[in-house]
Design a protein around this motif. Sequence first.
Motif, PDB file in Angstrom:
ATOM      1  N   ARG A 387       0.842  -1.199   0.000  1.00 13.76           N
ATOM      2  CA  ARG A 387       0.000   0.000   0.000  1.00 13.76           C
ATOM      3  C   ARG A 387       0.875   1.246   0.000  1.00 13.76           C
ATOM      4  N   TYR A 388       0.892   1.920  -1.123  1.00 13.47           N
ATOM      5  CA  TYR A 388       1.668   3.148  -1.272  1.00 13.47           C
ATOM      6  C   TYR A 388       0.927   4.265  -0.557  1.00 13.47           C
ATOM      7  N   SER A 389       1.477   4.748   0.556  1.00 13.50           N
ATOM      8  CA  SER A 389       0.752   5.649   1.455  1.00 13.50           C
ATOM      9  C   SER A 389       0.176   6.863   0.747  1.00 13.50           C
ATOM     10  N   HIS A 390       0.900   7.407  -0.226  1.00 22.32           N
ATOM     11  CA  HIS A 390       0.462   8.642  -0.870  1.00 22.32           C
ATOM     12  C   HIS A 390      -0.754   8.433  -1.771  1.00 22.32           C
ATOM     13  N   SER A 391      -1.135   7.197  -1.995  1.00 17.74           N
ATOM     14  CA  SER A 391      -2.309   6.922  -2.830  1.00 17.74           C
ATOM     15  C   SER A 391      -3.595   6.877  -2.021  1.00 17.74           C
ATOM     16  N   PHE A 392      -3.490   7.118  -0.705  1.00 15.03           N
ATOM     17  CA  PHE A 392      -4.655   7.012   0.164  1.00 15.03           C
ATOM     18  C   PHE A 392      -4.938   8.350   0.841  1.00 15.03           C
ATOM     19  N   ALA A 393      -6.156   8.459   1.356  1.00 16.99           N
ATOM     20  CA  ALA A 393      -6.540   9.676   2.085  1.00 16.99           C
ATOM     21  C   ALA A 393      -5.600   9.882   3.262  1.00 16.99           C
ATOM     22  N   ASN A 394      -5.290  11.146   3.520  1.00 18.51           N
ATOM     23  CA  ASN A 394      -4.393  11.522   4.615  1.00 18.51           C
ATOM     24  C   ASN A 394      -2.972  10.987   4.438  1.00 18.51           C
ATOM     25  N   ASN A 395      -2.659  10.511   3.203  1.00 20.35           N
ATOM     26  CA  ASN A 395      -1.335   9.933   2.946  1.00 20.35           C
ATOM     27  C   ASN A 395      -0.991   8.829   3.939  1.00 20.35           C
ATOM     28  N   TYR A 396      -2.001   8.027   4.245  1.00 25.51           N
ATOM     29  CA  TYR A 396      -1.791   6.967   5.234  1.00 25.51           C
ATOM     30  C   TYR A 396      -2.720   5.799   4.958  1.00 25.51           C
ATOM     31  N   SER A 397      -2.154   4.609   5.042  1.00 23.96           N
ATOM     32  CA  SER A 397      -2.959   3.387   5.031  1.00 23.96           C
ATOM     33  C   SER A 397      -2.192   2.347   5.826  1.00 23.96           C
ATOM     34  N   TYR A 398      -2.828   1.809   6.835  1.00 28.01           N
ATOM     35  CA  TYR A 398      -2.124   0.871   7.716  1.00 28.01           C
ATOM     36  C   TYR A 398      -1.772  -0.416   6.985  1.00 28.01           C
ATOM     37  N   GLN A 399      -0.559  -0.886   7.225  1.00 26.25           N
ATOM     38  CA  GLN A 399      -0.139  -2.220   6.849  1.00 26.25           C
ATOM     39  C   GLN A 399       0.953  -2.636   7.834  1.00 26.25           C
ATOM     40  N   LYS A 400       1.166  -3.898   7.974  1.00 21.74           N
ATOM     41  CA  LYS A 400       2.155  -4.372   8.943  1.00 21.74           C
ATOM     42  C   LYS A 400       3.553  -4.295   8.330  1.00 21.74           C
ATOM     43  N   TYR A 401       4.464  -3.625   9.055  1.00 20.95           N
ATOM     44  CA  TYR A 401       5.840  -3.472   8.590  1.00 20.95           C
ATOM     45  C   TYR A 401       6.814  -4.370   9.340  1.00 20.95           C
ATOM     46  N   PHE A 402       6.389  -4.904  10.474  1.00 27.39           N
ATOM     47  CA  PHE A 402       7.221  -5.853  11.202  1.00 27.39           C
ATOM     48  C   PHE A 402       7.237  -7.193  10.466  1.00 27.39           C
ATOM     49  N   PRO A 403       8.209  -8.084  10.783  1.00 26.56           N
ATOM     50  CA  PRO A 403       8.192  -9.427  10.187  1.00 26.56           C
ATOM     51  C   PRO A 403       6.865 -10.140  10.456  1.00 26.56           C
ATOM     52  N   ASP A 404       6.455 -10.976   9.515  1.00 24.84           N
ATOM     53  CA  ASP A 404       5.191 -11.700   9.678  1.00 24.84           C
ATOM     54  C   ASP A 404       5.183 -12.566  10.927  1.00 24.84           C
ATOM     55  N   THR A 405       6.356 -13.057  11.317  1.00 26.41           N
ATOM     56  CA  THR A 405       6.459 -13.973  12.449  1.00 26.41           C
ATOM     57  C   THR A 405       6.683 -13.257  13.779  1.00 26.41           C
ATOM     58  N   MET A 406       6.483 -11.951  13.775  1.00 24.91           N
ATOM     59  CA  MET A 406       6.757 -11.161  14.976  1.00 24.91           C
ATOM     60  C   MET A 406       5.606 -10.211  15.250  1.00 24.91           C
ATOM     61  N   GLU A 407       5.258 -10.059  16.499  1.00 26.05           N
ATOM     62  CA  GLU A 407       4.213  -9.114  16.867  1.00 26.05           C
ATOM     63  C   GLU A 407       4.726  -7.682  16.739  1.00 26.05           C
ATOM     64  N   GLU A 408       3.806  -6.764  16.484  1.00 25.92           N
ATOM     65  CA  GLU A 408       4.170  -5.356  16.439  1.00 25.92           C
ATOM     66  C   GLU A 408       4.550  -4.873  17.839  1.00 25.92           C
ATOM     67  N   LYS A 409       5.558  -4.036  17.889  1.00 33.89           N
ATOM     68  CA  LYS A 409       6.060  -3.538  19.168  1.00 33.89           C
ATOM     69  C   LYS A 409       6.032  -2.016  19.194  1.00 33.89           C
ATOM     70  N   THR A 410       6.049  -1.460  20.389  1.00 37.49           N
ATOM     71  CA  THR A 410       6.183  -0.020  20.571  1.00 37.49           C
ATOM     72  C   THR A 410       7.512   0.244  21.256  1.00 37.49           C
ATOM     73  N   TYR A 411       8.435   0.858  20.539  1.00 42.09           N
ATOM     74  CA  TYR A 411       9.740   1.175  21.099  1.00 42.09           C
ATOM     75  C   TYR A 411       9.827   2.651  21.510  1.00 42.09           C
ATOM     76  N   TYR A 412       9.309   3.502  20.674  1.00 47.00           N
ATOM     77  CA  TYR A 412       9.419   4.935  20.933  1.00 47.00           C
ATOM     78  C   TYR A 412       8.156   5.471  21.570  1.00 47.00           C
ATOM     79  N   THR A 413       8.313   6.018  22.760  1.00 50.31           N
ATOM     80  CA  THR A 413       7.211   6.682  23.453  1.00 50.31           C
ATOM     81  C   THR A 413       7.655   8.104  23.764  1.00 50.31           C
ATOM     82  N   PRO A 414       7.060   9.106  23.141  1.00 49.32           N
ATOM     83  CA  PRO A 414       7.500  10.488  23.358  1.00 49.32           C
ATOM     84  C   PRO A 414       7.341  10.923  24.808  1.00 49.32           C
ATOM     85  N   SER A 415       8.207  11.805  25.224  1.00 51.30           N
ATOM     86  CA  SER A 415       8.069  12.391  26.552  1.00 51.30           C
ATOM     87  C   SER A 415       6.963  13.446  26.518  1.00 51.30           C
ATOM     88  N   ASN A 416       6.759  14.081  27.646  1.00 49.79           N
ATOM     89  CA  ASN A 416       5.729  15.129  27.741  1.00 49.79           C
ATOM     90  C   ASN A 416       6.325  16.528  27.597  1.00 49.79           C
TER      91      ASN A 416
END
Length: 446
Positions: A387-416
């Motif tokens: 899914r080419y992001s720029h072809s969708f509304a808001n220049n965004y369309s979700y797809q999984k970028y992590f390996p298929d055999t791995m759960e999605e993770k959250t590494y970066y959490t912004p400070s306040n």
Amino acid sequence: MTISKQLSFIDTTQQPLDIPLAERVRPLALTEMVGQEKLLRPGSMLETMISSDNYSSFILWGPPGTGKTTIARLIEHSTAHAFCPLSAVLSKIAEVKVLMEEARKRLLTENRKTLVFVDEIHRFNKSQQDAFLPYVESGAIVLIGATTENPSFEVISALLSRCHVFVLEQLSDVHIIKILSRALTEIPKELQADEEALAVLAERSGGDGRKALNNLEMVTRRMSRGETITAEQVVQSLSQRSLFYDKRGEEHFNLISAFQKSIRGSDPQAALYWLARMLESGEDPMYITRRLVRIATEDVGLADPQAIVQAIAAKDAVHFLGMPEASTALTQLTIYLATAPKSNANEVAYFAAKDDAVATGHHKVPLHICNAPTKLMKDLGYNKNYRYSHSFANNYSYQKYFPDTMEEKTYYTPSNFGFEKEIQKRLDWWEGLKKKQLEDEKKKKE
């Protein structure tokens, strides 16, 4: 009179009345050198160059007082080629160009190469180093550089690629003691030194032979003929030196630690104090600059994205100005970082991702985000359903970028703090779009 004559190492027309001990005991042959046996062993590349008087350009890289200048002087004494020393601290670009032209003419008229020794070559800026390049390429000069800094960072790539790098090792305490024992015989007072005194001198030298000899000379000035130097006398003499600063010892690391922690703690006053302590003690300003660039990403990060911009600008200023003029650029950056909002979210995110990367490095890249430059790869499913992001509304369309055999993770959490509050808003917005997309796709399936 030519520049090369003015700068000759071995101009004997006027000998100083009081030659420093380190100069009096400087080795007169490769076999007298201590601590670089591996580099100078018979048959080694450097030993072969010197013994055959057949040189290609090279750089001597090592800590202070390990023998870089001594090797250059031994080459000057033994070579049949013209030998022209330069100091990167004292020489100007105009002088370099004149010397290069002399070398070119010498090659054409006398068929002789010129060995150009550049002490502290890392202190030459890019334009100054560029001046050597065509003459190295033409064979008019053989460049011999000496530096205490990593040539990968301080020597331009075009020049570095044409030079072999010889690494000199820091001298061990055993090597220093051997040098000191030999030097005692050159002191006219017929002095002796007990083993403990030599051990203290070696320890205080930080692997720097020249510093050890200078310290020994300072201690012996207080001694009477025939005395034996003790460890207590060494400690008393050396403790009276002002602004003692060992660039490789504990105090070096203590000061840089205090400096970074003061910035991290948002105390610009203390940070400036530690900055001044380091600069006035002779610390390399580029070492401090590299730490400040690290601080900009480790302790400030995206809380203020301008921090890294300011840091790189200060790095360029330090390179361009040199000391002491660069002190104000370092001061400005120190104040900026100390007063900036703080966040270590970058570092936390990377180390979390690193742990997973090390543990799951065998997982394959999902085919839908692989490129498919060939028909075979397309037939095998590469790039299928991407899914080419720029072809969708808001220049965004979700797809999984992590390996298929791995759960999605959250590494970066912004400070306040600072700009990271805005980043959090963006992440929340994309998360909302993702949630809505998944809900819509689920309804379609139903």
